[in-house]
Motif scaffolding. Sequence first.
Motif, mmCIF file in Angstrom:
data_model
loop_
_atom_site.group_PDB
_atom_site.id
_atom_site.type_symbol
_atom_site.label_atom_id
_atom_site.label_comp_id
_atom_site.label_asym_id
_atom_site.label_seq_id
_atom_site.Cartn_x
_atom_site.Cartn_y
_atom_site.Cartn_z
ATOM 1 N N MET A 65 0.823 -1.207 0.000
ATOM 2 C CA MET A 65 0.000 0.000 0.000
ATOM 3 C C MET A 65 0.861 1.264 0.000
ATOM 4 S SD MET A 65 -1.352 -0.192 3.977
ATOM 5 C CE MET A 65 -2.206 1.391 3.958
ATOM 6 N N GLU A 66 0.302 2.327 -0.527
ATOM 7 C CA GLU A 66 0.962 3.629 -0.494
ATOM 8 C C GLU A 66 1.139 4.066 0.957
ATOM 9 O OE1 GLU A 66 -0.419 8.131 -1.613
ATOM 10 O OE2 GLU A 66 -0.688 6.589 -3.166
ATOM 11 N N MET A 67 2.290 4.659 1.262
ATOM 12 C CA MET A 67 2.509 5.162 2.609
ATOM 13 C C MET A 67 1.867 6.531 2.760
ATOM 14 S SD MET A 67 6.045 6.095 4.662
ATOM 15 C CE MET A 67 6.838 4.529 4.334
ATOM 16 N N LEU A 68 1.058 6.683 3.778
ATOM 17 C CA LEU A 68 0.490 7.981 4.108
ATOM 18 C C LEU A 68 1.622 8.954 4.427
ATOM 19 C CD1 LEU A 68 -2.139 9.590 4.800
ATOM 20 C CD2 LEU A 68 -1.838 8.774 7.150
ATOM 21 N N ASN A 69 1.657 10.065 3.710
ATOM 22 C CA ASN A 69 2.702 11.071 3.924
ATOM 23 C C ASN A 69 2.143 12.125 4.873
ATOM 24 O OD1 ASN A 69 4.792 12.888 3.797
ATOM 25 N ND2 ASN A 69 4.929 12.900 1.567
ATOM 26 N N ILE A 70 2.496 12.006 6.143
ATOM 27 C CA ILE A 70 1.807 12.749 7.191
ATOM 28 C C ILE A 70 2.687 13.754 7.923
ATOM 29 C CG2 ILE A 70 2.231 11.104 9.070
ATOM 30 C CD1 ILE A 70 -0.720 11.410 9.861
ATOM 31 N N THR A 71 4.006 13.667 7.770
ATOM 32 C CA THR A 71 4.897 14.549 8.523
ATOM 33 C C THR A 71 5.419 15.688 7.659
ATOM 34 O OG1 THR A 71 6.888 13.242 8.037
ATOM 35 C CG2 THR A 71 5.636 12.635 10.001
ATOM 36 N N GLU A 72 5.679 16.795 8.291
ATOM 37 C CA GLU A 72 6.219 17.957 7.582
ATOM 38 C C GLU A 72 7.533 17.625 6.894
ATOM 39 O OE1 GLU A 72 7.862 22.475 8.561
ATOM 40 O OE2 GLU A 72 6.882 21.301 10.131
ATOM 41 N N ALA A 73 8.366 16.828 7.541
ATOM 42 C CA ALA A 73 9.718 16.565 7.050
ATOM 43 C C ALA A 73 9.764 15.743 5.767
ATOM 44 C CB ALA A 73 10.538 15.856 8.131
ATOM 45 N N THR A 74 8.627 15.120 5.397
ATOM 46 C CA THR A 74 8.601 14.277 4.203
ATOM 47 C C THR A 74 7.738 14.842 3.079
ATOM 48 O OG1 THR A 74 6.871 12.985 5.323
ATOM 49 C CG2 THR A 74 9.112 12.104 5.378
ATOM 50 N N GLN A 75 7.199 16.040 3.240
ATOM 51 C CA GLN A 75 6.265 16.569 2.255
ATOM 52 C C GLN A 75 6.882 16.750 0.874
ATOM 53 O OE1 GLN A 75 2.827 16.882 2.669
ATOM 54 N NE2 GLN A 75 3.555 15.647 4.397
ATOM 55 N N ALA A 119 -1.300 6.557 13.043
ATOM 56 C CA ALA A 119 -2.422 7.429 12.686
ATOM 57 C C ALA A 119 -3.542 6.637 12.024
ATOM 58 C CB ALA A 119 -1.943 8.539 11.760
ATOM 59 N N LEU A 120 -3.181 5.678 11.183
ATOM 60 C CA LEU A 120 -4.200 4.855 10.526
ATOM 61 C C LEU A 120 -4.979 4.010 11.535
ATOM 62 C CD1 LEU A 120 -2.138 3.796 7.394
ATOM 63 C CD2 LEU A 120 -4.222 5.184 7.374
#
Length: 217
Positions: free
Chosen positions: A111-121, A193-194
């Motif tokens: 599955m696609e990884m949820l991109n949730i952190t500022e550092a990975t945007q 988070a999920l």
Amino acid sequence: MLYRKEREDLCKVVRTMFQRFETNAAGGNVSARVNDDHIIMTPTLVSQQKFCDLQRHEILVVNMNEQKVEGDGNITREINMHMACYRERPDIGCVLHAHPKESLVFAAMGMEMLNITEATQKLGTIPTLPFAPATSPELAEIVRSYVQTRQEDALPLAMLLNKHGIVVLDKNLRKAFDMLERIEYNAYAAYKALILDSLSIKKIENNSRELEFNLEE
């Protein structure tokens, strides 16, 4: 010895990756382009036999025809995936392939990884690519094809390998390692988070627009 400083730095990075559970004994390999003629690269079985604890003479110097120029050890069979990336985009200076503990949750699930952190945007989407066996020409082609679709996007790029691990592409070794670490922390936050979302404790909010101010360094 060719590229002494660069080979010492690669030793330090892969040792740190292993110690921080960003790869495991099942494998992983890292290469860095030093010029138009050569890359440096970890040898085969770097994790299984060496636990990523390498000396500079064990880092291989390899030419663009996939032939060893210098170094103790053999070339990994996954060099096909590394070279596919370098040939597809000349701005790629490092191909980092690892089996990171947290990111493997998403890779194993396909599955696609949820991109949730500022550092990975800056990565945008963190997809899981279709499955192909490790070391196979099919996997190298899947990775190359994905890199081709992102030709217009600035580095870094990251992709999960289905049931396998991750590939991070960046301009140099230290930048690629930095992004691997950011992705691992994002993966930890994302799967927690999920869970919270699925239990209706706290719903995931689309806040990507709020984080767009920090896409460049």
